[in-house]
Design an enzyme around this catalytic site. Structure first.
Site, PDB file in Angstrom:
ATOM      1  N   LYS A 111       0.805  -1.234   0.000  1.00 19.31           N
ATOM      2  CA  LYS A 111       0.000   0.000   0.000  1.00 19.31           C
ATOM      3  C   LYS A 111       0.839   1.286   0.000  1.00 19.31           C
ATOM      4  O   LYS A 111       0.386   2.310  -0.494  1.00 19.31           O
ATOM      5  CB  LYS A 111      -0.935   0.024   1.216  1.00 19.31           C
ATOM      6  CG  LYS A 111      -2.102  -0.939   1.113  1.00 19.31           C
ATOM      7  CD  LYS A 111      -3.019  -0.782   2.315  1.00 19.31           C
ATOM      8  CE  LYS A 111      -4.207  -1.704   2.230  1.00 19.31           C
ATOM      9  NZ  LYS A 111      -5.183  -1.500   3.307  1.00 19.31           N
ATOM     10  N   ASP A 137      -9.982   3.294   2.209  1.00 21.22           N
ATOM     11  CA  ASP A 137     -10.063   2.739   3.577  1.00 21.22           C
ATOM     12  C   ASP A 137     -10.575   3.794   4.557  1.00 21.22           C
ATOM     13  O   ASP A 137     -11.401   3.505   5.427  1.00 21.22           O
ATOM     14  CB  ASP A 137      -8.689   2.249   4.055  1.00 21.22           C
ATOM     15  CG  ASP A 137      -8.344   0.860   3.531  1.00 21.22           C
ATOM     16  OD1 ASP A 137      -9.269   0.101   3.185  1.00 21.22           O
ATOM     17  OD2 ASP A 137      -7.141   0.539   3.475  1.00 21.22           O
TER      18      ASP A 137
HETATM   19  P1  NAP Z   1      -0.064  -3.533   9.440  1.00 20.72           P
HETATM   20  O1  NAP Z   1       0.204  -2.330   8.603  1.00 20.72           O
HETATM   21  O2  NAP Z   1       0.836  -4.717   9.350  1.00 20.72           O
HETATM   22  O3  NAP Z   1      -0.106  -3.031  10.996  1.00 20.72           O
HETATM   23  C1  NAP Z   1      -0.403  -3.926  12.033  1.00 20.72           C
HETATM   24  C2  NAP Z   1      -0.284  -3.209  13.387  1.00 20.72           C
HETATM   25  O4  NAP Z   1      -0.704  -4.126  14.396  1.00 20.72           O
HETATM   26  C3  NAP Z   1       1.130  -2.774  13.732  1.00 20.72           C
HETATM   27  O5  NAP Z   1       1.070  -1.557  14.424  1.00 20.72           O
HETATM   28  C4  NAP Z   1       1.599  -3.891  14.659  1.00 20.72           C
HETATM   29  O6  NAP Z   1       2.482  -3.478  15.675  1.00 20.72           O
HETATM   30  C5  NAP Z   1       0.334  -4.304  15.342  1.00 20.72           C
HETATM   31  N1  NAP Z   1       0.408  -5.708  15.747  1.00 20.72           N
HETATM   32  C6  NAP Z   1       0.567  -6.772  14.929  1.00 20.72           C
HETATM   33  N2  NAP Z   1       0.600  -7.913  15.653  1.00 20.72           N
HETATM   34  C7  NAP Z   1       0.488  -7.530  16.953  1.00 20.72           C
HETATM   35  C8  NAP Z   1       0.468  -8.247  18.179  1.00 20.72           C
HETATM   36  N3  NAP Z   1       0.571  -9.594  18.219  1.00 20.72           N
HETATM   37  N4  NAP Z   1       0.323  -7.559  19.323  1.00 20.72           N
HETATM   38  C9  NAP Z   1       0.222  -6.203  19.307  1.00 20.72           C
HETATM   39  N5  NAP Z   1       0.243  -5.469  18.177  1.00 20.72           N
HETATM   40  C10 NAP Z   1       0.359  -6.139  17.011  1.00 20.72           C
HETATM   41  O7  NAP Z   1      -1.525  -4.086   9.156  1.00 20.72           O
HETATM   42  P2  NAP Z   1      -2.811  -3.256   8.666  1.00 20.72           P
HETATM   43  O8  NAP Z   1      -2.830  -3.171   7.191  1.00 20.72           O
HETATM   44  O9  NAP Z   1      -2.899  -2.024   9.464  1.00 20.72           O
HETATM   45  O10 NAP Z   1      -3.991  -4.296   9.066  1.00 20.72           O
HETATM   46  C11 NAP Z   1      -4.246  -4.573  10.418  1.00 20.72           C
HETATM   47  C12 NAP Z   1      -5.544  -5.359  10.542  1.00 20.72           C
HETATM   48  O11 NAP Z   1      -6.617  -4.564  10.036  1.00 20.72           O
HETATM   49  C13 NAP Z   1      -5.566  -6.657   9.734  1.00 20.72           C
HETATM   50  O12 NAP Z   1      -6.227  -7.636  10.503  1.00 20.72           O
HETATM   51  C14 NAP Z   1      -6.384  -6.296   8.502  1.00 20.72           C
HETATM   52  O13 NAP Z   1      -7.063  -7.399   7.949  1.00 20.72           O
HETATM   53  C15 NAP Z   1      -7.376  -5.320   9.120  1.00 20.72           C
HETATM   54  N6  NAP Z   1      -7.921  -4.374   8.139  1.00 20.72           N
HETATM   55  C16 NAP Z   1      -9.275  -4.361   7.989  1.00 20.72           C
HETATM   56  C17 NAP Z   1      -9.832  -3.489   7.080  1.00 20.72           C
HETATM   57  C18 NAP Z   1     -11.316  -3.497   6.895  1.00 20.72           C
HETATM   58  O14 NAP Z   1     -11.777  -3.049   5.831  1.00 20.72           O
HETATM   59  N7  NAP Z   1     -12.085  -3.938   7.875  1.00 20.72           N
HETATM   60  C19 NAP Z   1      -9.026  -2.618   6.321  1.00 20.72           C
HETATM   61  C20 NAP Z   1      -7.640  -2.640   6.523  1.00 20.72           C
HETATM   62  C21 NAP Z   1      -7.102  -3.540   7.443  1.00 20.72           C
HETATM   63  P3  NAP Z   1       4.052  -3.197  15.408  1.00 20.72           P
HETATM   64  O15 NAP Z   1       4.079  -1.804  14.831  1.00 20.72           O
HETATM   65  O16 NAP Z   1       4.650  -3.309  16.756  1.00 20.72           O
HETATM   66  O17 NAP Z   1       4.519  -4.247  14.444  1.00 20.72           O
END
Ligand code: NAP
Length: 296
Positions: A71, A109
């Site tokens: 992204k 988003d």
């Molecule tokens: P991302 O860019 O990889 O960011 C993930 C974040 O979560 C990071 O800040 C990470 O922390 C934190 N994290 C990951 N594992 C963790 C753990 N075990 N304990 C605590 N913190 C943790 O991912 P993203 O694109 O933001 O997506 C995140 C989630 O949102 C996914 O499940 C995705 O499917 C969902 N999502 C949903 C929608 C929707 O339309 N509903 C849209 C976008 C995303 P660190 O910085 O410490 O690594």
């Protein structure tokens, strides 16, 4: 409708793309609308991203979604970007000009998140105090949308430097903002006046369904609403725990549908069949289509 010489192509580029709900959601919408369009998953490795993106116009694609981990990396490959991309710092939708092949990077988003809050009658305004868990792409979209709506935001993340980075980025976009970050060990103090908690971490996402990003020893703030962007399962442990504590809690399926609906409209110029898109997602998640959907 059979694929033929008139079929228009869109799709999603990410790595991996196997579990994406978007192909089923968009293809159902095309079929319902009688549009001769198809949506295809395109798993693309990071090292192939520039070739893949630049080939889309040549292949006649009308648009694509971009998902993890591309992204941010696609931004310099765009010919133009929308204001939402500048604010969020990520592209999740690309419109491709059918005549010139030029690429317009967009972010649906942020709008999808705000539309779903509104659809669920979750008020956001100057009196809204939000605690965001996580500091990745979804957190950027949520934080930018909430700050733009006038809310005060605190970002808490496992890696505090990433929370700080989002805060600095958003502060540099708006002169008058109320956004700060807090350390995870200070979650209790940071959360007590929150009216809305937004989880943007993947914690609790299938198959990790018995985990919650909210520590057991920290009470939920009284009267707050919880929004979990995770939608697989529809009711995460965070949502279940919050409801058990008497809070209102909403999962992220609506955000997924609304960001997809925006992309559908951008590409086809037609009003998206939102209820059809939502129903297909629910079916794909194995939950049936019985959950009521509050459309805007
Ligand atoms: P991302 O860019 O990889 O960011 C993930 C974040 O979560 C990071 O800040 C990470 O922390 C934190 N994290 C990951 N594992 C963790 C753990 N075990 N304990 C605590 N913190 C943790 O991912 P993203 O694109 O933001 O997506 C995140 C989630 O949102 C996914 O499940 C995705 O499917 C969902 N999502 C949903 C929608 C929707 O339309 N509903 C849209 C976008 C995303 P660190 O910085 O410490 O690594």
């Amino acid at each position: 409708m059979a694929i033929d010489g008139q079929t228009q192509l869109v799709g999603v580029i990410g790595w991996p793309t196997a579990h994406s709900l978007s192909p089923a959601m968009h293809n159902a919408a095309f079929s319902y609308m009688g549009l001769n369009w198809r949506y295809v998953p395109m798993p693309v490795r990071r090292e192939h991203l520039p070739d893949a993106i630049h080939g889309l116009g040549a292949l006649g694609f009308r648009g694509i979604n971009v998902t993890v981990p591309h992204k941010v990396d696609v931004i310099p490959m765009m010919d133009t970007i929308t204001e939402a991309v500048t604010i969020v710092g990520a592209v999740n939708t690309i419109r491709i000009d059918r005549n010139t092949g030029k690429l317009e990077g967009m972010n649906t988003d942020m709008g999808g998140f705000l539309t779903d809050l509104a659809a669920n009658r979750i008020h956001v305004g100057k009196d809204t105090r939000v605690l965001i868990l996580g500091a990745g792409g979804a957190a950027r979209a949520a934080a930018a949308g909430l700050v733009r709506s006038g809310a005060s935001v605190i970002v808490v993340n496992r890696t505090p430097e990433k929370a700080e980075s989002i805060v600095r980025f958003i502060q540099s976009s708006w002169a008058q903002t109320s956004i700060e970050f807090a350390y995870m060990q200070n979650l209790f103090e940071a959360s007590q006046s929150a009216t809305l908690i937004v989880n943007t971490t993947p914690v609790g996402q299938w198959p990790d369904v018995d985990s919650s990003p909210w520590p057991e020893n920290v009470p939920f703030p009284k009267g707050a609403t919880v929004y979990d962007v995770v939608y697989r399962p529809l009711k995460t442990k965070l949502v279940r725990d919050a409801e058990a504590a008497g809070l209102r809690a909403v999962g992220g399926i609506g955000m997924l549908v609304y960001q997809g609906a925006s992309a559908f409209e951008v590409w086809t110029g037609k009003k998206p069949p939102i209820d059809v898109m939502k129903m297909i997602c629910m079916q794909q998640l194995g939950e049936g289509a019985e959950v009521p959907f509050s459309d805007t």
